[in-house]
Motif scaffolding. Structure first.
Motif, PDB file in Angstrom:
ATOM      1  N   PRO A 193       0.844  -1.204   0.000  1.00 34.58           N
ATOM      2  CA  PRO A 193       0.000   0.000   0.000  1.00 34.58           C
ATOM      3  C   PRO A 193       0.877   1.250   0.000  1.00 34.58           C
ATOM      4  O   PRO A 193       1.329   1.704   1.051  1.00 34.58           O
ATOM      5  CB  PRO A 193      -0.813  -0.132   1.289  1.00 34.58           C
ATOM      6  CG  PRO A 193       0.019  -0.997   2.184  1.00 34.58           C
ATOM      7  CD  PRO A 193       0.810  -1.904   1.291  1.00 34.58           C
ATOM      8  N   MET A 196      -1.700   5.460   0.832  1.00 26.66           N
ATOM      9  CA  MET A 196      -2.749   5.171   1.800  1.00 26.66           C
ATOM     10  C   MET A 196      -3.890   6.186   1.744  1.00 26.66           C
ATOM     11  O   MET A 196      -4.940   5.971   2.340  1.00 26.66           O
ATOM     12  CB  MET A 196      -2.161   5.140   3.210  1.00 26.66           C
ATOM     13  CG  MET A 196      -1.064   4.115   3.410  1.00 26.66           C
ATOM     14  SD  MET A 196      -1.674   2.452   3.637  1.00 26.66           S
ATOM     15  CE  MET A 196      -2.081   2.474   5.380  1.00 26.66           C
ATOM     16  N   ILE A 289      -4.986  -2.141  -3.962  1.00 25.65           N
ATOM     17  CA  ILE A 289      -3.554  -1.831  -3.985  1.00 25.65           C
ATOM     18  C   ILE A 289      -3.107  -1.482  -5.398  1.00 25.65           C
ATOM     19  O   ILE A 289      -2.161  -0.708  -5.586  1.00 25.65           O
ATOM     20  CB  ILE A 289      -2.743  -3.023  -3.431  1.00 25.65           C
ATOM     21  CG1 ILE A 289      -3.121  -3.310  -1.970  1.00 25.65           C
ATOM     22  CG2 ILE A 289      -1.242  -2.771  -3.550  1.00 25.65           C
ATOM     23  CD1 ILE A 289      -2.839  -2.187  -1.016  1.00 25.65           C
ATOM     24  N   GLN A 292      -3.394   2.138  -5.810  1.00 28.15           N
ATOM     25  CA  GLN A 292      -2.372   2.793  -4.985  1.00 28.15           C
ATOM     26  C   GLN A 292      -1.005   2.738  -5.668  1.00 28.15           C
ATOM     27  O   GLN A 292      -0.285   3.743  -5.749  1.00 28.15           O
ATOM     28  CB  GLN A 292      -2.294   2.124  -3.614  1.00 28.15           C
ATOM     29  CG  GLN A 292      -3.484   2.355  -2.717  1.00 28.15           C
ATOM     30  CD  GLN A 292      -3.153   2.069  -1.263  1.00 28.15           C
ATOM     31  OE1 GLN A 292      -2.045   2.349  -0.795  1.00 28.15           O
ATOM     32  NE2 GLN A 292      -4.118   1.528  -0.539  1.00 28.15           N
TER      33      GLN A 292
END
Length: 398
Positions: A193, A196, A289, A292
């Motif tokens: 990650p 965040m 993810i 991200q």
């Protein structure tokens, strides 16, 4: 990364918590695992001044380690809801890759990054930060890392130092790496990650990444669902944030922003060439993810930084995707760390069932009193892809 990553023979050979567990595990390895834990009937834990408590640690030594020749070193950080015991499941993967020549021989240390010293998803994760949960950054960098580098025969060059981890451990890899650039040359994150505070321009966390519609969200929605374990169990923002901040934290969003790897690129003025970076992820990740990572990679490229990226198109946030990514990451590490391997080293030269040398620690008195070194065993070679990754490549894994 869980039990499925280890050969069945290894899993059948032991039961957690037994005196014989480490010895039996080592009989299936070409290298060996040293036990600095309280998991196997004897308390060999290391005292951490940063946490003011004893903590568990496993250390893997490559085949042929003699305490004299210096090897590269990796610090391996586990994921959320796990602890150091997970390393016993993944170490056969590392060992097989070294035996097959796909991963450079290296000393690998895996510390306990759980908050309470045992795996517990309900209590959140330390994320290897200094926070309300404890001084976990100081624990890793001031306690564990010096213990490993001072007491084992490892190369001093940062180019021979790998910081790597999966999920929460991938976050810790980039967070700690950016904060301690003189210690680590290679950063490897599996499903990490890295943003965040990701959201699209409409504030939606689960939206796919679109560089034309992206923002950084506030963390003032504690009930917001940010992931699902096994596609069912909801993980809400408060599960991750509450263990780290308390009522005295004036601005929790500022805390997250300060520790957020994508924002740390600017805050720590990360320059091109400062690190070798590897990131692997699945496009169907239950924690989003993928979005991200993609936002992080774009921001890195805007700064002239080109991480090597491995993508599993149908990969989820699970062990199957993690092993595919690791198999590729091993070759990426090998390509960069090979110059630091002892000259003439050949892991196949060392016969199985050799007794470990008495001087595995250069300071023998630091080895736990009464600890018995296990026996080196054998490990069947496994088939690994032989990549030739270059910096900035994006690789689509089958």
């Amino acid at each position: 990364m869980a039990a499925g990553s280890a050969p069945a023979a290894v899993l059948d050979a032991f039961t957690f918590g037994t005196h014989e567990q480490i010895e039996r595990l080592n009989k299936h390895l070409s290298g060996q695992v040293l036990d600095f834990t309280n998991n196997h009937g004897v308390d060999r834990r290391l005292y951490s001044p940063a946490l003011d408590s004893k903590r568990d640690l496993y250390v893997y030594l490559p085949p042929g380690y003699d305490g004299c020749r210096k090897f590269p070193v990796m610090l391996w950080l586990h994921g959320l809801g796990l602890d150091e015991k997970n390393f016993l499941y993944v170490v056969p993967v590392f060992d097989a890759a070294i035996r097959a020549g796909k991963l450079p021989p290296m000393v690998i240390a895996s510390p306990d990054g759980s908050i309470n010293g045992k795996p517990a998803l309900a209590s959140g994760g330390s994320f290897y930060l200094n926070s309300k949960a404890g001084n976990f950054e100081d624990y890793i960098m001031n306690d564990i890392w010096p213990f490993v580098t001072r007491n084992f025969a490892v190369r001093p060059e940062r180019g021979a130092h790998v910081l790597a981890g999966v999920s929460m451990g991938g976050f810790g890899t980039y967070n700690l790496g950016f904060k301690h650039p003189d210690e680590f040359g290679l950063l490897g994150g599996i499903m990490p990650p890295l943003n965040m505070r990701y959201a699209d321009c409409n504030g939606r966390y689960f939206a796919n990444y679109d560089p034309a519609c992206v923002s950084l969200r506030n963390t003032d929605r504690p009930g917001e669902v940010i992931g699902r374990f096994y596609l069912v169990v909801p993980i809400r923002s408060r599960h991750l944030l509450d263990p780290l901040v308390d009522s005295k934290t004036a601005d929790p969003t500022a805390f997250v922003a300060r520790e957020n790897p994508i924002e740390m690129l600017s805050a720590y003025d990360i320059k091109p060439g400062r690190f070798e970076m590897f990131i692997g992820y699945g496009k169907r990740d239950e924690f989003n993810i993928d979005a991200q990572v993609e936002s992080f990679v774009d921001e890195a490229k805007r700064r002239g930084i080109r991480p090597t990226v491995a993508v599993v198109p149908d990969g989820r946030h699970n062990m199957d995707a993690a092993v595919k990514i690791f198999n590729y990451m091993a070759g990426w590490i090998n390509q960069r760390v090979a110059p630091y391997v002892p000259a003439g080293y050949d892991p196949t030269r060392y016969p199985p069932a050799n007794t470990a040398p008495a001087g595995v620690l250069r300071r023998k008195h630091l080895f736990p009193l009464g600890a018995r070194l296990p026996i080196v065993g054998t490990q069947t070679d496994e088939s690994y892809p032989v990549p030739s990754p270059g910096s900035g490549d994006v690789i689509i894994l089958p």
